[in-house]
Each structure stands twice: as C-alpha cells, then as structure tokens.
Design a protein around this motif. Sequence first.
Motif, PDB file in Angstrom:
ATOM      1  N   THR A 118       0.808  -1.220   0.000  1.00 43.30           N
ATOM      2  CA  THR A 118       0.000   0.000   0.000  1.00 43.30           C
ATOM      3  C   THR A 118       0.844   1.273   0.000  1.00 43.30           C
ATOM      4  O   THR A 118       0.375   2.318  -0.447  1.00 43.30           O
ATOM      5  CB  THR A 118      -0.925   0.030   1.218  1.00 43.30           C
ATOM      6  OG1 THR A 118      -0.140  -0.013   2.417  1.00 43.30           O
ATOM      7  CG2 THR A 118      -1.880  -1.163   1.199  1.00 43.30           C
ATOM      8  N   VAL A 135      -0.484   3.819  -2.560  1.00 44.20           N
ATOM      9  CA  VAL A 135      -1.569   3.211  -3.333  1.00 44.20           C
ATOM     10  C   VAL A 135      -2.638   2.826  -2.313  1.00 44.20           C
ATOM     11  O   VAL A 135      -2.565   1.769  -1.688  1.00 44.20           O
ATOM     12  CB  VAL A 135      -1.082   1.979  -4.113  1.00 44.20           C
ATOM     13  CG1 VAL A 135      -2.230   1.368  -4.906  1.00 44.20           C
ATOM     14  CG2 VAL A 135       0.078   2.347  -5.034  1.00 44.20           C
ATOM     15  N   GLU A 138      -8.516   5.148  -4.007  1.00 41.62           N
ATOM     16  CA  GLU A 138      -8.378   5.778  -5.321  1.00 41.62           C
ATOM     17  C   GLU A 138      -7.066   6.538  -5.472  1.00 41.62           C
ATOM     18  O   GLU A 138      -6.760   7.042  -6.552  1.00 41.62           O
ATOM     19  CB  GLU A 138      -9.556   6.740  -5.560  1.00 41.62           C
ATOM     20  CG  GLU A 138     -10.913   6.051  -5.593  1.00 41.62           C
ATOM     21  CD  GLU A 138     -10.989   5.016  -6.692  1.00 41.62           C
ATOM     22  OE1 GLU A 138     -10.568   5.319  -7.830  1.00 41.62           O
ATOM     23  OE2 GLU A 138     -11.455   3.890  -6.419  1.00 41.62           O
ATOM     24  N   ARG A 139      -6.300   6.636  -4.404  1.00 42.91           N
ATOM     25  CA  ARG A 139      -5.054   7.409  -4.464  1.00 42.91           C
ATOM     26  C   ARG A 139      -3.943   6.607  -5.127  1.00 42.91           C
ATOM     27  O   ARG A 139      -3.693   5.456  -4.785  1.00 42.91           O
ATOM     28  CB  ARG A 139      -4.624   7.836  -3.067  1.00 42.91           C
ATOM     29  CG  ARG A 139      -5.562   8.819  -2.410  1.00 42.91           C
ATOM     30  CD  ARG A 139      -5.089   9.187  -1.018  1.00 42.91           C
ATOM     31  NE  ARG A 139      -3.843   9.940  -1.033  1.00 42.91           N
ATOM     32  CZ  ARG A 139      -3.222  10.365   0.074  1.00 42.91           C
ATOM     33  NH1 ARG A 139      -3.734  10.080   1.267  1.00 42.91           N
ATOM     34  NH2 ARG A 139      -2.100  11.049  -0.014  1.00 42.91           N
ATOM     35  N   ARG A 140      -3.299   7.222  -6.084  1.00 44.06           N
ATOM     36  CA  ARG A 140      -2.126   6.670  -6.739  1.00 44.06           C
ATOM     37  C   ARG A 140      -1.136   7.812  -6.864  1.00 44.06           C
ATOM     38  O   ARG A 140      -1.231   8.648  -7.764  1.00 44.06           O
ATOM     39  CB  ARG A 140      -2.457   6.101  -8.132  1.00 44.06           C
ATOM     40  CG  ARG A 140      -3.420   4.921  -8.128  1.00 44.06           C
ATOM     41  CD  ARG A 140      -2.727   3.672  -7.606  1.00 44.06           C
ATOM     42  NE  ARG A 140      -3.536   2.475  -7.778  1.00 44.06           N
ATOM     43  CZ  ARG A 140      -4.455   2.076  -6.912  1.00 44.06           C
ATOM     44  NH1 ARG A 140      -4.709   2.815  -5.842  1.00 44.06           N
ATOM     45  NH2 ARG A 140      -5.131   0.966  -7.113  1.00 44.06           N
ATOM     46  N   GLU A 141      -0.177   7.886  -5.946  1.00 39.75           N
ATOM     47  CA  GLU A 141       0.739   9.013  -5.907  1.00 39.75           C
ATOM     48  C   GLU A 141       2.152   8.523  -5.642  1.00 39.75           C
ATOM     49  O   GLU A 141       2.363   7.518  -4.959  1.00 39.75           O
ATOM     50  CB  GLU A 141       0.339  10.003  -4.811  1.00 39.75           C
ATOM     51  CG  GLU A 141      -1.054  10.592  -4.963  1.00 39.75           C
ATOM     52  CD  GLU A 141      -1.432  11.467  -3.788  1.00 39.75           C
ATOM     53  OE1 GLU A 141      -0.939  12.616  -3.728  1.00 39.75           O
ATOM     54  OE2 GLU A 141      -2.199  10.994  -2.925  1.00 39.75           O
ATOM     55  N   PRO A 227       4.374   0.255  -4.880  1.00 37.75           N
ATOM     56  CA  PRO A 227       3.679   1.541  -4.774  1.00 37.75           C
ATOM     57  C   PRO A 227       4.378   2.690  -5.493  1.00 37.75           C
ATOM     58  O   PRO A 227       3.709   3.600  -5.999  1.00 37.75           O
ATOM     59  CB  PRO A 227       3.625   1.780  -3.260  1.00 37.75           C
ATOM     60  CG  PRO A 227       3.682   0.408  -2.659  1.00 37.75           C
ATOM     61  CD  PRO A 227       4.642  -0.331  -3.545  1.00 37.75           C
ATOM     62  N   GLN A 230       3.571   2.070  -9.300  1.00 36.25           N
ATOM     63  CA  GLN A 230       2.147   2.304  -9.555  1.00 36.25           C
ATOM     64  C   GLN A 230       1.762   3.745  -9.278  1.00 36.25           C
ATOM     65  O   GLN A 230       0.961   4.340 -10.013  1.00 36.25           O
ATOM     66  CB  GLN A 230       1.305   1.362  -8.705  1.00 36.25           C
ATOM     67  CG  GLN A 230       1.419  -0.101  -9.111  1.00 36.25           C
ATOM     68  CD  GLN A 230       0.582  -1.015  -8.235  1.00 36.25           C
ATOM     69  OE1 GLN A 230       0.242  -0.672  -7.103  1.00 36.25           O
ATOM     70  NE2 GLN A 230       0.255  -2.187  -8.749  1.00 36.25           N
ATOM     71  N   GLY A 231       2.310   4.330  -8.230  1.00 38.75           N
ATOM     72  CA  GLY A 231       1.988   5.714  -7.908  1.00 38.75           C
ATOM     73  C   GLY A 231       2.439   6.692  -8.974  1.00 38.75           C
ATOM     74  O   GLY A 231       1.865   7.780  -9.116  1.00 38.75           O
TER      75      GLY A 231
END
Length: 271
Positions: A118, A135, A138-141, A227, A230-231
């Motif tokens: 995460t 992650v 809905e957050r992907r940063e 993360p 993906q972020g």
Amino acid sequence: MPSRTPAPDADLAFAHTLADAAREIAAPLFRAGLAGESKRDDSFDPVTEADRRIEAAMRDLIARDRPEDGVLGEEGEDAPSASGRRWVLDPIDGTRAFLAGLPTWCVLIGLVDESGPTLSVIDQPHTGERFSGLVAGERREAWLDRAGDRRPLAARAGASLDSAIVSTTDPYMFAGAEAAAFEGLRRRAAIARYGLDAYAYAALALGGVDLVVESGLKTWDVAALVPVVQGAGGVITDWSGRPCHEGGQVLAAADPALHAEALALLSGAAD
C-alpha cells in the motif's frame, strides 16, 4: 483488540522515519572500506554490518511504534502480525554495489496488507534521493524528496518497445527459456542498462527507464517497488500479468501499452 489502523499519510510519515534511521547508519559506512561476508557456501551472497545494523534499527522502531504490525526482513526472523499488516524491509538492496562503492544500492521499506503493498519508500542515502509511493483506495501518488524539495513522479508514457530503455540488474540471472525471452526483448529495445538493482525502478518512476525485467527476486526485493511504480503511473506484475509482490519474475513498465507489448514477449517463459 487491535488498535485503530493508522491513516495512510501517518503510515507514510512513519516509513520516512524508518528511512531516516536507515540513512543515519548507512551514509557514514558507504565507501568506508566495509567488508562483506557470504550468507551461502555455494555462491557469494553478501551481507555487511550495515545490512544488519539498519534492519535492527528499523525493527526496533516498528516494535515501539507499530507493535501490532508484522515484519519481514532479509536479515532477521519473520515477526508475526496481529493487525493483518506487515513491514517488508530490505536494509540494503544491492549489497554488491554498496561494497563496490557504487551509489545504486537502496534501502527498501514497504507496508503490505491483504490487498498487497500500500505504500513504500526507496531511499538512496548517498545521493539524498528518497522515492515514495502511496496506493490507497483511489489514491495513486509517488514523489521524489531531495534536499528539502518534493516533486511528484510520473513515468514516461507513450514509448514503444522499439524506443524503450530496458534495464535488468544482471542479464545472467536468466537461464533457458527466460534467457531467450529476455534476449528477444533486449534486441527489440533501443537501450539496455544493467546493474541498477532497485534504483532502476526508481528511475522508471522518474521518467527515464521504461522497462525493468527481472527474475528470482524475493519478497523484500519487490514489495517496496510496487507503490512507487504504480503511484507514478507505471505497471508492475510478474511475467504472466499477475501480482508480483511476493517475488519471482518481475516486469515493470512505464505505461499499460508498453507493459502489454513486453508481456507478449515474456509470457511464454512465465512461471
């Protein structure tokens, strides 16, 4: 009963605390003539005083501040989780680079729950670069912190395989069908770079490297990469397109289209 689960931002702040502790130990030991010893008799699998001290320091902080969370680290025993979460630690990913005085080693810190990784930190103490990813829902940063400045990370979208920069830590990690599959991909790519360990995934999140292809990785090698990649908008899976955070074969790509193109070449050699 377990206490309330901390908010993602609080967990990420704690991951930075762990990275600060690791950096304080690692920085003065790098390029200081530290010797390595092998953990195996049949091949050289190095570990150093820095590996052991860093992991011990991070474990102590987790035991103090997140006592219900488990810990999986490369250098210590698995600590069970009462919360359903565990911190996955690689105190020095790239110990060979560390011993050689090359600044491509990183400290890896990941937090994993039942959904997978995460949040994470990839820290390079010598260059002062800290890559982090979140992650959650809905957050992907993802971000790069350096010298007090923070900027968001974005992988380079739109590259085709023919224009891509591909990286793997060691092309000799592949054998048989894996070696043939990687060679086919390497021949298609524009540039191939080697020897970067986890730093290659940070470079992908920065918008430089487009593909990273590896095999034989352990959970602590991979969990913190997910993360951040993906972020930054990238894709990271195994060679069959499945989650890869428990190790094995790994394919990271700057965007979904490039990932699909590379996966078509590698999937025939998937585990």
